[in-house]
Each structure stands twice: as C-alpha cells, then as structure tokens.
Design a protein around this motif. Structure first.
Motif, PDB file in Angstrom:
ATOM      1  N   ILE A 197     -14.546  22.169 -19.604  1.00  0.00           N
ATOM      2  CA  ILE A 197     -15.395  23.236 -19.078  1.00  0.00           C
ATOM      3  C   ILE A 197     -16.746  22.635 -18.680  1.00  0.00           C
ATOM      4  O   ILE A 197     -17.400  21.972 -19.469  1.00  0.00           O
ATOM      5  N   GLY A 198     -17.123  22.862 -17.460  1.00  0.00           N
ATOM      6  CA  GLY A 198     -18.373  22.295 -16.971  1.00  0.00           C
ATOM      7  C   GLY A 198     -18.182  21.176 -15.969  1.00  0.00           C
ATOM      8  O   GLY A 198     -19.122  20.815 -15.253  1.00  0.00           O
ATOM      9  N   LEU A 199     -16.943  20.601 -15.894  1.00  0.00           N
ATOM     10  CA  LEU A 199     -16.680  19.615 -14.856  1.00  0.00           C
ATOM     11  C   LEU A 199     -16.811  20.273 -13.487  1.00  0.00           C
ATOM     12  O   LEU A 199     -16.377  21.411 -13.289  1.00  0.00           O
ATOM     13  N   LEU A 204     -12.010  26.803 -15.466  1.00  0.00           N
ATOM     14  CA  LEU A 204     -11.028  27.229 -16.462  1.00  0.00           C
ATOM     15  C   LEU A 204     -11.377  28.621 -16.950  1.00  0.00           C
ATOM     16  O   LEU A 204     -12.407  28.825 -17.599  1.00  0.00           O
ATOM     17  N   GLY A 205     -10.527  29.583 -16.637  1.00  0.00           N
ATOM     18  CA  GLY A 205     -10.718  30.947 -17.091  1.00  0.00           C
ATOM     19  C   GLY A 205      -9.711  31.305 -18.162  1.00  0.00           C
ATOM     20  O   GLY A 205      -8.537  30.954 -18.055  1.00  0.00           O
ATOM     21  N   GLY A 263     -16.919  29.783 -18.711  1.00  0.00           N
ATOM     22  CA  GLY A 263     -18.104  29.209 -19.324  1.00  0.00           C
ATOM     23  C   GLY A 263     -18.180  29.416 -20.829  1.00  0.00           C
ATOM     24  O   GLY A 263     -17.221  29.156 -21.555  1.00  0.00           O
ATOM     25  N   GLN A 264     -19.330  29.896 -21.293  1.00  0.00           N
ATOM     26  CA  GLN A 264     -19.557  30.041 -22.729  1.00  0.00           C
ATOM     27  C   GLN A 264     -18.586  31.026 -23.361  1.00  0.00           C
ATOM     28  O   GLN A 264     -18.152  30.831 -24.502  1.00  0.00           O
ATOM     29  N   ARG A 268     -15.989  30.219 -26.444  1.00  0.00           N
ATOM     30  CA  ARG A 268     -15.898  30.979 -27.691  1.00  0.00           C
ATOM     31  C   ARG A 268     -14.445  31.316 -28.030  1.00  0.00           C
ATOM     32  O   ARG A 268     -14.039  31.239 -29.189  1.00  0.00           O
ATOM     33  N   LEU A 269     -13.685  31.710 -27.027  1.00  0.00           N
ATOM     34  CA  LEU A 269     -12.274  32.048 -27.282  1.00  0.00           C
ATOM     35  C   LEU A 269     -11.482  30.809 -27.702  1.00  0.00           C
ATOM     36  O   LEU A 269     -10.638  30.884 -28.607  1.00  0.00           O
TER      37      LEU A 269
END
Length: 280
Positions: A197-199, A204-205, A263-264, A268-269
């Motif tokens: 995540i962040g690339l 990514l959802g 994202g954040q 968390r998930l």
C-alpha cells in the motif's frame, strides 16, 4: 460451464450432424465407420462432449468432406481459445501457465482484478504461493513443479516496480482470513500486503465485511487493459476478448470498487486480520 461455451459446442455438434446426414449416414452408420460407440456420436452431436482435433478430422473424412476439416477445427479452436480447460493447461504442471501470465502482464499497462477468497497472485509471497500451488496440484492431480511455478510467479511481480504500470486490485475482506497455509505464512502474506500500500503502481482496495453492495462479487477475475478478461472456474479458465464481456466485467469491477476502502482504512482491516493470527 458457461452458457456461451455450451451454445458454441451445440452449434459445432449441429454442424457435425449436418455433415453426417448429407453423407447419407445415420448415427449408427457413422459410428461404425469411425469405430466409435454410438453414444459418442450422440454426445458430440448434442453438444454434450467436446471433440478432439483428431475426432474432427476423422468425422470430416468419414463424411467425405475432408475439405471442411479446417473449418471444423477453427470452430473447435474458437472454443478452446476462450474456454481453456485446466486439465489441458496444467497437464505438465503449473510453470507454463505462470509463464503465460508473465507474458500477458508484460503486454499490459493496467491490470484490474478482483479476488474473493485468496490473495492476488501478483501480491503473493513465495511461501503463500507455494501452498497455493501445492494444494492445486493435489486437487487436480497434476505434476508438482512447485518451485518452477513459484519462481515464475515471483518473476511476474517485477512489473510492480516498473514506472508506467498500474495494478488496481480489489480483495474481499474474507480473503484475509482464509487459511490455506500455516498461520505464520499468512502473517507474512498480510504484512506483504501492508507493504504494497502506497506504491505508485499499486492500488489495493479491501471490500469490508458488512458493507452495502450494489451486487455481491461471485468470483474473481482479472481485466488486462481493455482487451482481455481472464476468469477462473473450477474446471476452465475463460479468456474473453469481446467488447460485451469486457464491458460487463468492467461494470462488475466498478460496482465492487464503490464499496472498497483504500489507504489507512485498508491497512486497518489487514491489521485486524493480522491480529487474529497472533501466535502468542
């Protein structure tokens, strides 16, 4: 099996029946000429069995229409191009299919995908991929070329770091909890997801439990640019390149994307799933 596939197979069977009757054979007669059981002729003509290329050639010869062998084989190739049985694709193991995936990815700028029960292959760790291939080899009773397949899958992931590429994937939250590998392997896999995540090349959802959906996802699929959709079922892999099917799967992806978090929130998930696996 797909209705489209079955319709095409029925049409091929009808063409075989037409050639038989034009040649003056009844079902019993052409079965005798070919040295087949009468039941095989019936299954082929009624679209209940897919003929082999050798079956097609023998039928055309028996009907005295060897000039039509090319036409009949083209119809058969059309079936096999879109609907590729796993039995044939994986007859020698997983490596060849994984190398084909490397080739398709290299020719694609944007891949959109949806997975409902597992981590997308392009995001898998070597250990997680190894368990996926081992389970599939046992289930399909195919050669266990596990390490070659893992290497090919990891090679495909090199595209994640190439500028100008985009990997837009939706993962149903349940896939974060499905244990098809030891807990420590799944922990490493979830940590890998967080790291992606962040690339710049990755979106990514995660589709959360309990979220309202316009249409629930029924199976996974990958969309390569706007030219190809690949769908896996238990017995075949569908390669769909017509405009109608591409538009349909794009809509399925978009509707699911409406409910996804990024994202954040996605972190968390994934973190919650990771915490559920705590070995302490």
């Amino acid at each position: 099996m797909s209705t489209d596939f079955q319709s095409a197979r029925i049409n091929l069977g009808a063409r075989l029946r037409e050639l038989r009757t034009e040649a003056g054979f009844d079902g019993k007669g052409i079965a005798a000429a070919l040295g087949w059981q009468r039941s095989k002729v019936s299954r082929l003509e009624n679209g209940k069995q897919t003929p082999s290329p050798a079956d097609i050639a023998a039928w055309a010869q028996a009907a005295g229409r060897e000039d039509l062998t090319g036409e009949l084989k083209a119809r058969l190739t059309g079936l096999e191009t879109q609907y590729r049985s796993w039995r044939r694709q994986l007859a020698g193991g997983h490596r060849v299919r994984q190398e084909l995936g490397v080739t398709e990815s290299a020719a694609t700028k944007t891949i959109r995908g949806l997975e409902v029960s597992r981590i997308p292959g392009v995001f898998q760790t070597p250990d997680y991929a190894r368990h996926v291939f081992e389970a599939n080899a046992a289930f399909r009773q195919i050669p266990r070329d596990i390490e070659d397949a893992v290497r090919a899958r990891i090679q495909r992931q090199e595209d994640l770091y190439k500028p100008g590429r985009k990997f837009r994937f939706l993962v149903w939250e349940a896939a974060l909890y499905v244990l098809t590998c030891p807990r420590e392997v799944m922990i490493g896999q979830l940590e890998r997801l967080v790291g992606l995540i962040g690339l710049d090349t990755v979106e990514l959802g995660i589709v959360p439990f309990g979220t309202q959906l316009r249409r629930p996802p029924t199976h996974g699929f990958w969309i390569y640019d706007r030219r190809l959709v690949v769908v896996e079922t238990i017995n075949v892999e569908l390669w769909l390149d017509d405009e109608d099917n591409i538009a349909l799967y794009e809509r399925a992806w978009s509707w699911t994307d409406e409910a996804a978090v990024y994202g954040q929130q996605a972190r968390r998930l994934i973190g919650r799933a990771r915490a559920s696996l705590d070995l302490s």
